[in-house]
Scaffold this active site. Structure first.
Site, PDB file in Angstrom:
ATOM      1  N   SER A  27       5.256  -0.673  11.664  1.00  0.00           N
ATOM      2  CA  SER A  27       4.390  -0.176  10.603  1.00  0.00           C
ATOM      3  C   SER A  27       4.596   1.315  10.423  1.00  0.00           C
ATOM      4  O   SER A  27       5.200   1.989  11.268  1.00  0.00           O
ATOM      5  CB  SER A  27       2.919  -0.450  10.932  1.00  0.00           C
ATOM      6  OG  SER A  27       2.502   0.344  12.025  1.00  0.00           O
ATOM      7  N   LYS A  28       4.080   1.818   9.312  1.00  0.00           N
ATOM      8  CA  LYS A  28       4.143   3.258   9.071  1.00  0.00           C
ATOM      9  C   LYS A  28       3.338   4.014  10.124  1.00  0.00           C
ATOM     10  O   LYS A  28       3.682   5.133  10.496  1.00  0.00           O
ATOM     11  CB  LYS A  28       3.618   3.564   7.669  1.00  0.00           C
ATOM     12  CG  LYS A  28       4.463   2.947   6.563  1.00  0.00           C
ATOM     13  CD  LYS A  28       3.686   2.792   5.265  1.00  0.00           C
ATOM     14  CE  LYS A  28       4.438   1.915   4.285  1.00  0.00           C
ATOM     15  NZ  LYS A  28       3.636   1.539   3.118  1.00  0.00           N
ATOM     16  N   GLN A  29       2.276   3.387  10.616  1.00  0.00           N
ATOM     17  CA  GLN A  29       1.419   4.048  11.597  1.00  0.00           C
ATOM     18  C   GLN A  29       2.139   4.265  12.929  1.00  0.00           C
ATOM     19  O   GLN A  29       1.834   5.206  13.639  1.00  0.00           O
ATOM     20  CB  GLN A  29       0.130   3.231  11.818  1.00  0.00           C
ATOM     21  CG  GLN A  29      -0.875   3.313  10.677  1.00  0.00           C
ATOM     22  CD  GLN A  29      -0.451   2.523   9.458  1.00  0.00           C
ATOM     23  OE1 GLN A  29       0.233   1.520   9.587  1.00  0.00           O
ATOM     24  NE2 GLN A  29      -0.849   2.974   8.279  1.00  0.00           N
ATOM     25  N   SER A  72       0.860  -1.184   0.000  1.00  0.00           N
ATOM     26  CA  SER A  72       0.000   0.000   0.000  1.00  0.00           C
ATOM     27  C   SER A  72       0.899   1.237   0.000  1.00  0.00           C
ATOM     28  O   SER A  72       1.782   1.341   0.848  1.00  0.00           O
ATOM     29  CB  SER A  72      -0.907   0.019   1.229  1.00  0.00           C
ATOM     30  OG  SER A  72      -1.772  -1.097   1.224  1.00  0.00           O
TER      31      SER A  72
END
Length: 293
Positions: A240-242, A11
């Protein structure tokens, strides 16, 4: 059995990080070990979360690591027609229905039933609109989940099962903003691209049962699944990017690949050029993982 076709489907919500390289490398190694085809699909179906330019940056990062797809990449944002056709088929068969519920409606309905959502758990849809909208305006489309257990065999995790009706409920196929949901898009794309083997992170394992249900309802083939170990952050949760995962430092691609290989349980001598290291990695992967249908 069809010729092996695998894929890496990032994504574009930011550049690749150490965790996403693990999944990319594993999927590439699995395809190469079988003499198969490896594809890259940019999963930008959730447009609001996508970062402009991240898709091209991801492709550059993969190329720097020697992970080049065998066919031109595809973008989910260009494939809405395929998703709409699948949704129409499901609706015509009675497997999909319109839903008027907002997130707040669902939370209130669950509270009324004494079913609070667990921390980090799914917001299980209680089936409010299964019998019709009763004059309300449709917001989304949902898949009608039948009772019962869904079982499958994961090549790494072994036998798996999920009671989707209890764990998730009737899940969304098309969102209130008109965008198609990941579950529908990935099933349609895997079938359209002839994917025979899916290698992806273990955090996506609990999506598999929903995807199996959609494959069955649409009459589509089911790939073999292998879910890889996760890279964890300092807080013990998935990197994660989050949660602030740093982009890959590719000034030394071989070092990044060595770290990813270690997460996969592979020991590969690092004193060689990139192409030679990748060849050794393919041999190590083939020795560790049996390719199954």
């Amino acid at each position: 059995m069809s010729a092996y076709r695998g894929r890496f489907a990032p994504s574009p919500t930011g550049p690749l990080h150490a965790g996403s390289l693990v999944a990319a490398l594993a999927s590439w190694l699995d395809a190469r070990a079988q003499g198969g085809t490896w594809l890259v699909r940019i999963e930008d179906v959730d447009r609001p979360r996508c970062v402009p330019g991240a898709d091209e940056e991801i492709l550059r990062q993969l190329a720097a690591c020697g992970l080049v797809p065998d066919e031109e990449p595809v973008w989910q944002s260009q494939r809405d027609g395929l998703y709409q056709a699948a949704l129409d088929r499901l609706a015509a068969a009675g497997d999909a229905y319109p839903c008027a519920c907002s997130r707040k409606d669902i939370e209130e309905a669950l509270r009324a039933l004494g079913r609070e959502r667990p921390r980090h758990g799914e917001l299980v849809y209680p089936g409010t609109c299964r019998g019709g909208l009763h004059g309300r305006t449709a917001r989304a489309w949902r898949f009608r989940v039948a009772p019962g257990v869904v079982q499958w065999q994961d090549r790494r995790l072994g036998p798996q099962q999920q009671f989707v009706a209890e764990a998730v409920g009737d899940f969304v196929l098309q969102r209130a903003d008109g965008l198609f949901a990941y579950q529908l898009a990935v099933v349609v794309d895997d079938a359209d691209q002839g994917i025979t083997h899916v290698v992806r992170g273990e955090d996506l394992a609990d999506n598999t049962a929903r995807q199996l249900l959609l494959q069955g309802a649409l009459g589509l083939p089911t790939p073999a699944y292998l879910h890889t170990p996760l890279v964890l952050g300092a807080n013990g949760e998935k990197l994660s990017k989050q949660n602030g995962a740093a982009p890959l430092d590719l000034r030394d691609p071989l070092a990044a690949l060595q770290s990813a290989a270690a997460t996969l349980g592979l020991t590969i001598p690092g004193e060689q050029a990139l192409a030679g290291w990748l060849s050794s990695a393919v041999e190590a992967w083939a020795a560790q993982w049996t390719i199954t249908a």
